[in-house]
Each structure stands twice: as C-alpha cells, then as structure tokens.
Design a protein around this motif. Structure first.
Motif, mmCIF file in Angstrom:
data_model
loop_
_atom_site.group_PDB
_atom_site.id
_atom_site.type_symbol
_atom_site.label_atom_id
_atom_site.label_comp_id
_atom_site.label_asym_id
_atom_site.label_seq_id
_atom_site.Cartn_x
_atom_site.Cartn_y
_atom_site.Cartn_z
ATOM 1 N N PRO A 293 0.815 -1.228 0.000
ATOM 2 C CA PRO A 293 0.000 0.000 0.000
ATOM 3 C C PRO A 293 0.845 1.274 0.000
ATOM 4 C CG PRO A 293 -0.810 -1.565 1.634
ATOM 5 C CD PRO A 293 0.506 -2.098 1.142
ATOM 6 N N SER A 294 2.095 1.185 0.468
ATOM 7 C CA SER A 294 2.944 2.376 0.536
ATOM 8 C C SER A 294 3.343 2.884 -0.841
ATOM 9 C CB SER A 294 4.198 2.078 1.358
ATOM 10 O OG SER A 294 4.942 1.023 0.775
ATOM 11 N N ILE A 295 3.246 2.042 -1.870
ATOM 12 C CA ILE A 295 3.657 2.461 -3.206
ATOM 13 C C ILE A 295 2.759 3.577 -3.715
ATOM 14 C CG2 ILE A 295 3.774 1.736 -5.612
ATOM 15 C CD1 ILE A 295 6.146 0.867 -4.013
ATOM 16 N N LYS A 296 1.457 3.479 -3.453
ATOM 17 C CA LYS A 296 0.534 4.512 -3.939
ATOM 18 C C LYS A 296 0.869 5.873 -3.336
ATOM 19 C CE LYS A 296 -4.340 5.694 -4.513
ATOM 20 N NZ LYS A 296 -4.116 7.090 -4.146
ATOM 21 N N SER A 297 1.106 5.914 -2.017
ATOM 22 C CA SER A 297 1.450 7.189 -1.394
ATOM 23 C C SER A 297 2.805 7.688 -1.888
ATOM 24 C CB SER A 297 1.455 7.050 0.129
ATOM 25 O OG SER A 297 2.412 6.084 0.535
ATOM 26 N N PHE A 298 3.702 6.750 -2.207
ATOM 27 C CA PHE A 298 5.010 7.106 -2.754
ATOM 28 C C PHE A 298 4.855 7.805 -4.105
ATOM 29 C CE2 PHE A 298 8.446 5.622 -5.642
ATOM 30 C CZ PHE A 298 9.511 6.303 -5.075
#
Length: 492
Positions: free
Chosen positions: A236-241
């Motif tokens: 999920p951290s990829i989207k915020s990245f």
C-alpha cells in the motif's frame, strides 16, 4: 551525556534509505561473495634496519600538539614501531642497542614529521557501498578533492549524468549520491531535476540522485517503474510514494526507504562482491591524507559481519577498531559524536570528562545556509567553547559527504572560513563566528592525539608502539603553506 545522543541518529548513514539498502543486501549475502575472502593481510616484515629520522638540520619533529608543543630531534623506527624519540644522541644509542643495523634518514629543511591522524566514528561499510557510485557533491565524482568546487551548478549535474550514463551496463540503475540541493541552486527549487525534467534527458535507465544527508532524492519515471515492478510493488505504501512524487517532483521522508528496491538482485550481488575493492580504495585515499587508524561505526549485526569479513582483506596500510553506535560513552569518558550545532544550555552541561566529536567540515560548505536560517540560542561547531569547558576535542568528517582529509578539518577549525557562498561577499563576511576559532596547534591536536583519546586508543605513539607518524612537505606551524596542499608520506 544522553542529552545529545539524538544527534547520532541523525547521521546520513543511519537514514531510512541506508537501512533499507543494508536489509536488501543482507538477504543476498553469502560469505563466498568477497573476491578476496581467502586472502589475509600480509604480516609486517622483519626489517634488518633501524631507521633514524634526523631533524637537526632545519627541519622539525612534532611529537605532540599539546598546550606546550612537544618536539624532538630524532625518532627511531624498527618494523613500524617506535624505538626511541627525543634528542639525537639518546635516540642513536637506543637504536644501537637493537639487533639491527642503524640507518640515518636525513629530513629535508622543508620537511617535518607530525603525528598521523585518526578517523573517529566513520561509517566504513556504508561509505564503501556509496563509493560504488558517483559523488555529485563539491569534491568531484570520486569525492577525493580537498577543495570544494566553485562551479557547483545545475549544468554540472546534468553533464555528469550524461557522462555516467555511457559507463554503465544496459538496464543498470544510474545511482548518484552527495547532492546538496540548497547550494546547487542557492535555495531555489531544482526544476532541472524533477521527474519530468529527468525524463526529458532521454536516459534509457532508472536514475536516482540522493542528497548528501540522504533525506531527499530525485528520480525519473523508469526508476518508479522499477520500484513498482519489484517485490514491494503490491505494498500500500507504493501509492502514497507515487502520489508524493506527483505532488513534489522528488522523494522525501518515508519514500526514501522505498528507493533501494530499484536495485536488481544482480546489482545487489555485484555491490557485495565488490565491497572489498571499494573499501581498499577508501583506505588508500585516507592513507594519502595522513589517516593511520579508522574507527568503524557499527550500527547492526549485519554491518559488523561485513566489517569482520572485510577488514582482513584490505591493504595493510593502517589499523582499525569498532564502535557500536548505540553506545553513549566508553569507560570513564563521556563521548559525543558528529555534533554540529549545540545550544548554550547544552554547552554548559559539558565537563572535563566529556569528549566531543565536532563535524566541522560542513562549516565550510553549508555555513552560509546556516547563517541565513533562524537559530535561536544555537552555536555552529563551537570548538573554542568546548575547549574552554575542559573537554577533549575531536574533529570528525562526515565521509563520504566530505573528503577524508583531516588536515583540511584542522584548517577549517582554525580559520572558520566559508568556502561556498555568493561571490559578492567580502573576506570578513566569509568568516563564521571568529570568536570560536581555535589555534592551529589545538586543531592539529584534535585530529591526532585528541582523536585518539576520543576513541580510547591507548598508547598512541608511545615507545614500542606503532609509529603513527608521517612526513609532511612543510612545517605546519611556521610555514605559510596550506595544509590541504601539503604532500604527505607515512613512515615505513
């Protein structure tokens, strides 16, 4: 002395980027990856001569830079150890009592002998990893220059990227470190290094440029694709990245821990297998600048494993010790490392039992930025105040962001001149807080005996111990020559 310990955790080599990089390497590590893992450091040869370095004819031997500078007429060295030090006749008689033949080495009138330097609390393993790649800081692509470049601009970085692109294998990541975003464009946004701007360069590989403090990075779309296609791509951290990149055009904060996933498994294995070569280059570079001992900062068990595996494979040019970064003091001496800014209230809590490691190099490069920021009740590298409180002083380098040049640090501490600032400023304006200048004698002590005391290095240059001395092409206290321009040669 816990009140300054958080400064230790702010070191660039303890950043989320570096921690993730080390974790990825740990997954690929096997002992047989080091090409020289079976090699060992050659034993010191049994020399048939005792060399007496004679300084009676216009030269000088400085045995210690203390409040009363200690000098000698001669020093006798056998198998790399000190036999005697003092008046020539006494040294000669001591050398005659050995089983070896005596050989006189006459120093030239322009030469002198001074103690070698100690590199305290340096991140050797992490620095060796960075040295696989180009340095986009002020000191050249290999970071070996001792003078900061005065032509540090956007076009320098863009030309470097074009040059480096042609030296890499197809598909490899073009990774660079050491960039100073503020001084590159004097505080203005780096529009030439946004994602869109880097894509416009037409480079057919992922590009990642990490800042000198490892707190920000500039990347292109191909690197984003490499990360999203990695094992982390479903997190999920990829989207915020990606959302953060679209908003700001560069990476900061938690996004830095995602970037090392751009390295392929092939690149990670190459980084490990060539680590011994990179470490050797660092040791050789340090030796040319008068470094006789490296104290490696150990921040994890994996770093300790790599250090223990590599230290016996490097050239027999100096000695090593280790220091776990979670410690806040050793033995009877409270110890602080890599301090740059100290508040007045903190300064008054120091005592004679404290040893302070000052990162003085950034005064010369980032001093202008510090002056123009608001710093209430704070002092930047207050060297003189630290000595006034009776503390031991050690000058430290933020290598690899700065060169391994201890004599350069001594000059900075004694002059406090800002090297990089707009040309319209006068010489007086380039001196930062002259009241905190220390004498050159105090500064030289802070990179020699003071640094040795900081790491609890016992018997530094005692009789029958290793001869940590070097020949320098000038008299550091009497000649007008710049120390950073001096030629150095260690005693054999």
């Amino acid at each position: 002395m816990h009140f300054l310990n958080p400064m230790l955790r702010n070191h660039p080599m303890e950043s989320p980027f570096m921690q993730t990089w080390l974790n990825r390497l740990a997954d690929k590590y096997t002992p047989d990856l080091f090409s020289n893992s079976g090699a060992s450091r050659a034993p010191r040869r049994n020399d048939m001569y005792v060399d007496i370095y004679d300084a009676r004819h216009g030269s000088v031997i400085y045995s210690e830079f203390s409040e009363s500078v200690k000098t000698a007429e001669a020093i006798a060295v056998h198998n790399g150890c000190i036999v005697a030090l003092g008046h020539f006749n006494q040294v000669y008689q001591a050398a005659k009592h050995t089983d070896s033949m005596v050989r006189i080495q006459q120093l030239q009138p322009t030469e002198s002998i001074i103690p070698s330097c100690v590199q305290a609390h340096c991140y050797l393993i992490e620095s060796a990893l960075c040295r696989h790649y180009a340095d986009l800081g002020f000191y050249g692509l290999n970071g070996a220059a001792t003078r900061a470049s005065q032509d540090y601009r956007d076009d320098y970085v863009l030309n470097a990227l074009a040059y480096l692109d042609g030296s890499l294998a197809k598909g490899d990541c073009l990774f660079c470190f050491g960039l100073d975003p503020y001084l590159l464009n004097w505080g203005r946004p780096l529009e030439h290094l946004t994602v869109a701007a880097l894509d416009g360069l037409g480079l057919s590989r992922p590009v990642c440029i990490v800042s000198s403090d490892f707190s920000s990075a500039y990347v292109n779309s191909k690197l984003i694709e490499r990360v999203t296609n990695s094992a982390l791509g479903k997190s999920p951290s990829i989207k915020s990245f990606v959302d953060s990149l679209c908003t700001h055009g560069f990476v900061t904060a938690e996004g830095m821990s995602i970037l090392p996933w751009a390295f392929s498994d092939k690149e990670l294995i190459w980084q490990l297998s060539e680590l011994d070569t990179a470490l050797n280059l660092i040791i050789e570079q340090g030796k040319k600048q008068g470094v006789c001992h490296f104290e490696a900062a150990i921040q994890s068990q994996f770093v300790a494993l790599l250090f223990n595996s590599l230290v016996d494979t490097v050239s027999d040019l100096c000695t090593f010790s280790t220091y776990p970064t979670h410690q806040c003091h050793i033995d009877e001496l409270a110890r602080l490392d890599h301090c740059e800014v100290i508040k007045s209230a903190q300064l008054h809590r120091l005592s004679g039992r404290t040893s302070v490691g000052l990162s003085v190099g950034r005064l010369a490069t980032s001093g202008f930025k510090w002056v123009n920021d608001y710093h209430y009740d704070e002092l930047l590298v207050p060297a003189k105040s630290i000595l006034k409180h009776g503390c031991n002083l050690c000058l430290q380098s933020n290598f690899p962001s700065e060169p391994l040049a201890p004599l350069r640090l001594a000059e900075i501490a004694s002059e406090r001149e800002i090297e990089l600032m707009p040309a319209q400023y006068s010489c007086e304006q380039r001196a930062l807080d002259p009241s905190e200048r220390i004498t050159l004698v105090q500064a030289l002590n802070a990179v020699t005996h003071g640094a040795a005391a900081h790491i609890n290095m016992k018997e530094f240059n005692h009789i029958n111990s290793i001869a940590n001395f070097m020949i320098i092409s000038c008299d550091p206290l009497c000649s007008e020559a710049r120390l950073i321009d001096a030629k150095l040669k260690t005693l054999p």
